[in-house]
Design an enzyme around this catalytic site. Sequence first.
Site, PDB file in Angstrom:
ATOM      1  N   GLU A  48       1.031  -1.189  -0.362  1.00  0.00           N
ATOM      2  CA  GLU A  48      -0.191   0.110   0.180  1.00  0.00           C
ATOM      3  C   GLU A  48       0.978   1.302   0.110  1.00  0.00           C
ATOM      4  O   GLU A  48       0.101   2.746  -0.521  1.00  0.00           O
ATOM      5  CB  GLU A  48      -0.671  -0.060   1.691  1.00  0.00           C
ATOM      6  CG  GLU A  48      -1.610  -1.488   0.973  1.00  0.00           C
ATOM      7  CD  GLU A  48      -2.417  -0.943   1.925  1.00  0.00           C
ATOM      8  OE1 GLU A  48      -4.101  -1.461   1.995  1.00  0.00           O
ATOM      9  OE2 GLU A  48      -2.751  -1.578   3.789  1.00  0.00           O
ATOM     10  N   GLY A  60     -12.836  -3.766   0.592  1.00  0.00           N
ATOM     11  CA  GLY A  60     -13.736  -4.147  -0.428  1.00  0.00           C
ATOM     12  C   GLY A  60     -14.859  -4.041  -0.393  1.00  0.00           C
ATOM     13  O   GLY A  60     -15.299  -3.077   0.747  1.00  0.00           O
ATOM     14  N   MET A 107     -10.216  -2.273   7.510  1.00  0.00           N
ATOM     15  CA  MET A 107      -9.586  -2.523   9.177  1.00  0.00           C
ATOM     16  C   MET A 107      -9.050  -1.422  10.120  1.00  0.00           C
ATOM     17  O   MET A 107      -8.475  -2.437  11.422  1.00  0.00           O
ATOM     18  CB  MET A 107      -8.789  -4.750   9.401  1.00  0.00           C
ATOM     19  CG  MET A 107      -9.369  -4.702   8.589  1.00  0.00           C
ATOM     20  SD  MET A 107      -8.407  -6.821   8.424  1.00  0.00           S
ATOM     21  CE  MET A 107      -8.077  -7.687   9.865  1.00  0.00           C
ATOM     22  N   GLU A 108      -8.628  -0.571   9.549  1.00  0.00           N
ATOM     23  CA  GLU A 108      -8.102   0.605  10.348  1.00  0.00           C
ATOM     24  C   GLU A 108      -8.777   1.906  10.215  1.00  0.00           C
ATOM     25  O   GLU A 108      -8.841   2.640  11.402  1.00  0.00           O
ATOM     26  CB  GLU A 108      -6.538   0.560   9.831  1.00  0.00           C
ATOM     27  CG  GLU A 108      -5.565  -0.517   9.332  1.00  0.00           C
ATOM     28  CD  GLU A 108      -5.910  -1.134   8.258  1.00  0.00           C
ATOM     29  OE1 GLU A 108      -6.469  -0.940   7.699  1.00  0.00           O
ATOM     30  OE2 GLU A 108      -5.942  -2.493   8.291  1.00  0.00           O
ATOM     31  N   ASP A 153     -11.754  -6.450  -4.004  1.00  0.00           N
ATOM     32  CA  ASP A 153     -12.323  -7.406  -3.663  1.00  0.00           C
ATOM     33  C   ASP A 153     -13.587  -7.126  -2.965  1.00  0.00           C
ATOM     34  O   ASP A 153     -14.221  -6.031  -3.307  1.00  0.00           O
ATOM     35  CB  ASP A 153     -12.151  -8.579  -2.324  1.00  0.00           C
ATOM     36  CG  ASP A 153     -11.640  -8.193  -0.735  1.00  0.00           C
ATOM     37  OD1 ASP A 153     -13.088  -8.385  -0.517  1.00  0.00           O
ATOM     38  OD2 ASP A 153     -10.968  -7.248  -0.708  1.00  0.00           O
TER      39      ASP A 153
END
Length: 264
Positions: free
Chosen positions: A33, A99, A208-209, A232
Amino acid sequence: MDIKKFLILSLFCFFSFAIQAQRIAIMGALDQEIAILLDSMKSSKKVNKGGIDFYTGKLKGKKVVILKAGVGKVNASYSTAILTENFKPSLLIFTGVAGGLHFEALPGDIVIGIKLVQYDFGQIDSTGFNVSPFRKLDGGRHEELYIEADAGLVAKSILSADKIDFVPISGRKPKVFAGVIATADVFVSNNEKAAWLYEEFDALATEMEGAAIAHICRTLGIPFVIIRSCSDNANNNARVNFNQFVGPASVNSARLVMGILEEL
Ligand code: ADE
C-alpha cells in the site's frame, strides 16, 4: 521598528515556519500500500520510533512522513499515536485497499471515506451482539457512531480523482465513490455479512483500520481522510480476489494520494 512590533513579527515568523515545518502524514497498513509512494519520494530518510519505520522526505513537492501501520485497529491506533507524538503532522491521509460493498464498487474502484464507523464496538446481551458507540460516563451520552473525515480533504480527494489515470482492471476504467467506510478487526469474506454492512451502515467499503485512525485524529484535532481502493467485494470469494487485486488496487489508492498532494 519598536520592540512590540518586532516581537509580534518574530512570533508571526516563528509560527509560519512551525506550520510549514509540519509534515503531511501518509499511512498504509501493508507494504504494497505504501510501496509506490516510497519509490516516488525524493531524498528519503528512515528513522525508527517505537518499533515503526518512518520515512521522511518530499513527495509532489510536499514534506511528508510515510509509514506502514500494520493490519487492524490496534496496529493503526498504536502507529497513529507514535506518529502524532513524534511528528505532529499537519494532516493525515490513509491509503490502502478495502472490500467493496456497493454492488458497483468493483476491484480497482476508489472509495473516499466521508464517514467512518467501527462496527465491532458494542455490547452482547440476550439479543446477541449489538453495535453501539461508547457511552460517556459524564452525563451518560453516547459518542457518535460515525466519525466524519475532514470535509476539505474529502472535497479535494473527489476533485483530484477526476484527473487520475487509474489502473484498469479487466479492461474496466475504475469508478470513484465517496461515502461511509465500515471498520472492524475482521477480514470479511461472506456474502451475507457484506450485504448486512451495506444495509445496516450504508457502508460502501469495509476495511480494518480507518475508524481507529479517525477516532484518534478526531481526539487530537488532526484533519484526515481515508482513501481506499477495492481489492475484493468482501463476499465468499474475497480471499481469492484480494490476492489477485491487492497490487493494482494499492497502486490506484496511492495514485490518488499523489493527486491529492498536488492539490494541497
Ligand atoms: N481489506 C481488503 N479487503 C477486505 C475485506 N474483505 N475485509 C476487511 N478488510 C479488507
